[in-house]
Structures are given as C-alpha cells and as structure tokens.
Scaffold this active site. Structure first.
Site, PDB file in Angstrom:
ATOM      1  N   GLU A  83      -5.369   8.461  14.477  1.00 56.20           N
ATOM      2  CA  GLU A  83      -5.120   7.063  14.830  1.00 56.20           C
ATOM      3  C   GLU A  83      -4.256   7.026  16.079  1.00 56.20           C
ATOM      4  OE1 GLU A  83      -3.248   4.586  11.908  1.00 56.20           O
ATOM      5  OE2 GLU A  83      -4.438   5.394  10.277  1.00 56.20           O
ATOM      6  N   GLU A  99      -2.181  -7.367  10.129  1.00 59.62           N
ATOM      7  CA  GLU A  99      -2.481  -6.580  11.333  1.00 59.62           C
ATOM      8  C   GLU A  99      -3.425  -7.304  12.287  1.00 59.62           C
ATOM      9  OE1 GLU A  99      -3.387  -2.756   9.533  1.00 59.62           O
ATOM     10  OE2 GLU A  99      -1.347  -2.094  10.038  1.00 59.62           O
ATOM     11  N   GLU A 140      -2.046   8.110   5.097  1.00 63.30           N
ATOM     12  CA  GLU A 140      -0.609   8.297   5.329  1.00 63.30           C
ATOM     13  C   GLU A 140       0.169   8.411   4.021  1.00 63.30           C
ATOM     14  OE1 GLU A 140       0.743   5.312   8.162  1.00 63.30           O
ATOM     15  OE2 GLU A 140      -0.056   6.519   9.788  1.00 63.30           O
ATOM     16  N   PHE A 196      -2.828  -8.994  14.794  1.00 67.72           N
ATOM     17  CA  PHE A 196      -2.478  -8.897  16.215  1.00 67.72           C
ATOM     18  C   PHE A 196      -2.258  -7.452  16.661  1.00 67.72           C
ATOM     19  CE2 PHE A 196      -0.922 -13.300  15.205  1.00 67.72           C
ATOM     20  CZ  PHE A 196      -1.997 -13.928  15.826  1.00 67.72           C
ATOM     21  N   CYS A 202      10.053   7.105 -11.098  1.00 70.10           N
ATOM     22  CA  CYS A 202       9.788   6.547 -12.430  1.00 70.10           C
ATOM     23  C   CYS A 202      10.041   7.589 -13.527  1.00 70.10           C
ATOM     24  CB  CYS A 202       8.338   6.055 -12.493  1.00 70.10           C
ATOM     25  SG  CYS A 202       7.147   7.374 -12.784  1.00 70.10           S
ATOM     26  N   TRP A 241       4.299  -3.534  15.045  1.00 68.99           N
ATOM     27  CA  TRP A 241       5.428  -3.316  14.133  1.00 68.99           C
ATOM     28  C   TRP A 241       6.671  -2.776  14.832  1.00 68.99           C
ATOM     29  CZ3 TRP A 241       5.944   1.902  14.658  1.00 68.99           C
ATOM     30  CH2 TRP A 241       4.779   2.658  14.871  1.00 68.99           C
ATOM     31  N   ARG A 255       0.844  -1.208   0.000  1.00 66.47           N
ATOM     32  CA  ARG A 255       0.000   0.000   0.000  1.00 66.47           C
ATOM     33  C   ARG A 255       0.870   1.244   0.000  1.00 66.47           C
ATOM     34  NH1 ARG A 255      -1.978   0.611   6.348  1.00 66.47           N
ATOM     35  NH2 ARG A 255       0.054   0.137   7.239  1.00 66.47           N
TER      36      ARG A 255
END
Ligand code: GLA
Ligand code: ZN
Length: 676
Positions: free
Chosen positions: A315, A363, A155, A365, A167, A323, A116
C-alpha cells in the site's frame, strides 16, 4: 540468490487495494474500473480485504459468486488478483453474538463492536470462523489462474497499535506459554527477579499481563508479555496459512507497518513466502525530503532484509492520506520518485491504497487513483499511469534482481522492547532513532546495508554495526566472537551487552569483553551543560548525551578519547584485533556527521565501497539491484537539479541512452542505469 517468488506472474506489480464490494450496486462503476485500470497500466489488485460481511452475510451463509465474477473479469482483462482473507474486520453479526471475539485493550475494557483490526487472537470462536471462511475462499479461488498471492488479513495488530488482547482467554494462554517456556515457577521467579518488591509468584494463576492499572515494573514479565503477544498473533497467522493452504499452494504474505513495535517481524518472516508492507511517508513535512527519504529507505531495507529477498510495496498513497495532522499533496514528480525508491530498495511492486475513493465513511477523502470526479482526467491519475507505463518497460530488467549489501546493521525487536523499558540512564532510550542514525550514515555515504536480527547469521557481511544492542539473546555473544574471529568487522556502541535474554544484568564481565577489549563502568546521560568532545581521525566532534565510561581490559587501540570532564582521556572509540577480524567500540552518542566519518573510514579500510560511495551530492541516494546484470538507481530527493559524476560509462535503462562523465538528475528524478 535472492529471488522473486510470485512464479505465476513474474512482473513488477502495479495496482492496489480494490474494494468493488462497496460498489456492487453500481455496475457502471465496475465497468469503468476495468477500462481505467488498463489506462493506468494496472496489472494487479488486492481484493476482499474487508469483505467478510459480503462473503458471509449471516452465520454459515456464504456468498462468493460476486467475488468470482470480479476475479474472472479482471483476469480476462489482464489484471491479476492478490486475494485477502477477511479477518481485518469482524462482521457485526459475529461480534454481537460472540463477545469473546472482541479484543480487550490494556485498560481492561472490552471493545464494543465495530472498527477493525481488533479481534482476540486467542478466541476459539474467532479462529474457527476464520478457518471456515479462509477454506471457502481457498477451495473456490485458490487455484484460479488469476489469483497469485494470499494477503492474510490486514495490518495485523493495527488497532491503537497495542498489538495484544488482554482478555481472560489471552491471560490463560499467556500462562500456558510461560509454563512451556520456564517449566517451573522457580525458574520463572528467578528469570524475572521477582524477589524484588515481594513479587514472587507462588501459583501460576497469580500471573497476569501488564495492564494500565496493574504490574508494569517487572521488566522480565513485560518482555515476556510482548514476546507472547507477538507469538500469539504469529500463531493466528499460522492458522490462517494452514486454512488457505488446504486447497491452494500460491504464496502468502501479510502487510506490515512502519516502525511497528508490537510484532517481531523477523519471527513472522519464515512462515511467509514474501514480505509486504504499507508505506505512507510524510513527504513535504520538513524543509527538505532527506530525513523522510532516509527513514523510508530504512523500512524498505528492513522489509527486504526479513527474507533477504525482494518484497512488495502493498500500500502507498498516490496523493494524500487522511489521518495525519496535515495531509499535504505529493508535489508533481514525487509520486514517481517515492515509488521508484521502493523498487530501488528491493520492492517488486507499487500498490496503492486505494484504487477508487469510496463515497462515504472515514476514508472518503483518502487519496486514491480514481477520484469522485473527473475520471482519468486528474493529475494523480496521469502520474499513476505514467509510472505504470514506466514500470512495464522496466519490469523484465528488474524483477529478478535484488540488492546484496556487504554491510549490515543489527536491529532486533526483543532488544527494542527491552531497551525502551529499562528505567536506566535516560527515560527515552530511543532505540529506533539510534538505529536510524547509523542507517543514515550509510545512506548518506551511498552505501547500502541489510538489517539482521540477533538470530540471523552475520556470514557474508564484511561489516556488522550493532547500535545499542542492550539485550544479548542466548548464544549471541558467541556468534559475534565466531564472526570476528573468522574475519568480520563488528561495531559495538554504548549500552551494549547489558542484560541477558530475560533482562537480567550480566554480572562480573561484559559478555564480549574478550572481543572488544573493554569493560564498561559507568553510563553518563549528560545534560546540555556538560559538553564533551572526542577527536577522531584529526577532527573534533561533540559527544552526545549518552556516554559510557569504559576501561580497557585487553590490548586495544584508542582511536579517540573524551576531551573534557572527569572522564577526559578515557577511550571513546577503540579498535581491537581479534582473530582474523576487528571489533570497534564507540562509547558515546555523537553529533551528526561523526558516524558518516567513522563508517567512511571503515568502508575504505575494508575495501567494500560501492561505485557511488562518498561521491553523491546532498539528497541524492543510490541503490543497486543485482542479477544477471547490476542496476543502479540514482534518486534525487531535492527540488533542484543535481549533478552526479559517473564512475563508469553507463546506459540508461531501458532506453539504452549512453551516459558518460556525469548526469544531471532533474528535481525528484530517479534514474536507472547499467554499465554501458
Ligand atoms: C492502512 C490500511 C488501509 C487504509 C490505509 C489508509 O494502511 O491497511 O486499509 O486504511 O491505511 O492510509
Ligand atoms: Zn483475547
């Protein structure tokens, strides 16, 4: 007046990322969600953040009904929606069919499909697909009474933190951006000092971004590439806004990140209606919480400062992330404290990632309000509900207030990019740490600050501290001169005013020497074997690593001088009266504690101390939000009780309990007060 802008629902928001699209085959779960949300005092969720494939399962085929049903049902149950545009994750059908939407990283390799936050910001296909889906969402839901805010993408730039696509389309867009900026190659060659190492460009097509295996030594190029990458994402963001605005006039936000270097959030701010960010502090990672609390407070402060207005905590985790090297549970009470800290610093929300733990994938956990088991019967759920209940009671007193500090710290992204690329006195110039060291001094003193960029006005602040402001943008020195002349107090530190906007060193004199009264001659990055000191206000402090050796060129008061070495006696702290104001210069880094002593003195002299300044015990912070009446938030980050002397007769908010003399803060307690 610093204001809340969510007119449709002017309350403190409590809720978080909700991903019902992962649960459409589980109707009983969706039913249970509504019931549990009420129990948890949730009044707002973010929907659709990664829903592109559910909304457009194949090219041009749109399915929005499921989302409509959920928005309706939430609204009927008193839960408002922050609606996301889905560009945070690109559907497989799209990245398989259109290679150009996939980002190329600085290693030159194009990403494979998946993951993502990794689309090309220039790709015309990506932009067209984004416009179509955003317009669909906007025309269908943009005027829904339950939809209060647009959450653009997710984000931006999050993939590997590079924030840029390398690119061929982006390279070409970079060249166009440069043509627009410099007009001629001669101007560009001069600005980048390309005569060095025979790097002169003779055709625009020769220009290429810095890459892992390419040009990384032309600092002007690197700096402009960073500006371009930030600009290009901002431009994409603007297009997203245009698309949702076609059918909707509710406010827009993006969720920003901690210490995120690639994007100049100050430049994004004007096109957004409200700022929001995602905060995941590493609580319990140190012997005590003060360092983490200070760093978190700094970033909340920055978010508030971007628009000088309340922001949203978009959030946070109610428990753990998944993480970090160690995903330690927040100890009981810390969740409420860390959430109240955000509110204390100017947030009008506490939102979580996420409402319910997913069953599978990466995600599963990660902490969430609702776990795989036990429903409402968990410690985390109970703590979240208690906080939600408290926020409900506090909402009306807080929601239209904001912090209004009298001092500011300069924090500028372009300076960050430039100073950490310098190949100068020290490999790691640690700009962020330097800024945080100054912030910490104020935080410990119980003195709030704002952050300003070099483009911002300094008016309204009695004191502006500008640590390691290496790059002076065009016009900045003049703004400082005007500010000090009119009565402002300005603090410059070592390694300031060294280069201009394109990273060319100023020659002849320091651009602020008329104000500061000094001209730097050498910078010493001393090793631990070259101890030095300075005596300030009767106390001796150790000098840190970076030490500038400067000569007075006008009348200055020397407040401290170096104590040792070949620069013994050379001014280390100076002050100069300039017009109605004063300019201070701190020539070196210093041991911990010096900056607190230094700023305490300035604050006293300027008479700008807050009610609690200098009166708080270790690990207790204060923030003040002002509106019709002022509210003080006393935050105890200690695991022990702390006693705080009250400077006035107070009452607890909202209960009204009278508090006089002193209060005892329980471990991890945040107490909200007003004057009695
Ligand atoms: C970020 C993302 C979320 C989620 C959390 C996990 O903030 O925006 O989608 O991945 O991290 O901490
Ligand atoms: Zn690209």
């Amino acid at each position: 007046m610093r204001k809340n802008v969510i007119a449709k629902y002017p309350k403190l928001l409590h809720g978080g990322d909700y991903n019902p699209d992962q649960w459409l085959d589980y109707p009983e779960i969706l039913e249970e969600d509504i019931r549990l949300m009420k129990q948890a005092h949730v009044n707002c969720v973010s929907l659709g953040i990664f829903s592109w494939t559910k909304l457009e399962p194949s090219e041009g085929e749109f399915r929005l009904d499921w989302l409509g049903e959920i928005i309706d049902r939430l609204y009927e149950n008193g839960v408002y929606t922050i609606l996301a545009t889905p560009t945070g994750a690109v559907p497989h059908w799209m990245s398989a069919k259109y290679e150009e939407v996939r980002q190329v990283l600085s290693n030159g390799v194009r990403n494979l499909p998946g993951e993502r936050h990794n689309f090309c910001t220039t790709s015309p296909v990506m932009r067209q697909k984004m416009r179509t889906i955003n317009q669909k969402l906007s025309s269908r839901f943009g005027k829904h009474p339950g939809v209060i805010l647009w959450h653009l993408s997710n984000e931006y730039g999050g993939n590997r933190g590079e924030g840029a696509c390398y690119c061929p389309l982006c390279q070409e867009a970079f060249r166009e951006w440069l043509k627009e900026k410099y007009k001629t190659l001669d101007a560009l060659n001069h600005a980048w000092w390309t005569s060095f190492w025979s790097h002169t460009y003779t055709d625009w097509s020769q220009i290429h971004s810095p890459m892992e295996n390419g040009e990384n030594s032309t600092h002007g190029l690197t700096l402009d590439w960073k500006r371009f990458a930030s600009h290009q994402m901002q431009d994409f963001c603007m297009e997203e806004i245009k698309a949702v605005r076609e059918y909707s006039d509710i406010p827009v936000t993006i969720n920003m990140m901690l210490d995120f270097k690639p994007y100049d959030y100050f430049r994004f701010a004007p096109q957004l209606d409200i700022i929001s960010w995602d905060s995941y502090p590493e609580w319990h990672s140190q012997a005590d919480e003060t360092q983490v609390a200070m760093h978190t407070a700094a970033w909340h402060t920055l978010m508030r400062s971007l628009k000088k207005a309340p922001f949203l905590l978009m959030e946070s985790t109610p428990s753990i992330v998944n993480w970090k090297p160690l995903n330690t549970q927040k100890r009981p009470g810390l969740h409420e404290l860390s959430s109240m800290q955000a509110i204390a610093c100017g947030s009008n929300s506490v939102q979580y990632f996420q409402w319910r733990k997913g069953r599978g994938s990466s995600e599963k956990f990660h902490g969430a309000v609702v776990d795989h088991k036990n429903g409402a019967n968990t410690r985390v759920f109970r703590e979240v509900s208690a906080l939600g209940e408290r926020m409900e009671r506090l909402s009306d007193s807080i929601v239209s207030t904001c912090n209004e500090p009298k001092a500011a710290i300069l924090f500028d992204w372009e300076n960050w990019w430039a100073v950490e690329d310098i190949q100068g006195p020290r490999r790691d110039m640690a700009y962020l740490d330097t800024v945080l060291a100054h912030f910490k001094a104020f935080w410990e003193l119980g003195m709030e600050v704002d952050f300003v960029s070099e483009d911002d006005t300094m008016d309204g602040y009695a004191l502006v501290a500008a640590p390691m402001a290496y790059l002076y943008k065009d016009g900045y020195a003049q703004r400082v001169k005007d500010y000090v002349k009119r009565g402002g107090t300005y603090v410059a530190t070592c390694f300031s005013g060294v280069v201009n906007e394109t990273d060319l060193c100023f020659i002849g004199e320091h651009p602020l020497e008329e104000v500061l009264g000094i001209r730097p001659e050498e910078v010493d990055a001393a090793s631990c074997y070259q101890q030095n000191s300075l005596t300030f206000d009767g106390r001796k402090w150790a000098a840190g690593c970076l030490r500038e050796i400067s000569n007075p060129v006008a009348e200055v008061e020397v407040l401290a001088a170096y104590g040792e070495d070949y620069y013994k006696g050379v001014p280390a702290v100076t002050r100069r009266q300039y017009g109605e104001g004063k300019a201070y210069y701190v020539a070196c880094e210093t041991e911990d504690g010096f900056l607190s002593a230094f700023y305490a003195k300035l604050i006293r002299e300027l008479g700008i101390a807050g009610e609690f300044t200098g009166k708080l015990p270790y690990g207790v912070a204060v923030s003040k939000r002002e509106g019709e009446e002022a509210l003080w938030f006393l935050q105890n980050f200690n695991r022990e009780e702390m006693r705080v002397e009250l400077p006035f007769a107070a009452a607890a908010v909202p209960e009204g309990t009278a508090l006089e003399g002193s209060v005892t803060l329980k471990p991890y307690e945040c107490l909200v007060l007003r004057r009695a």
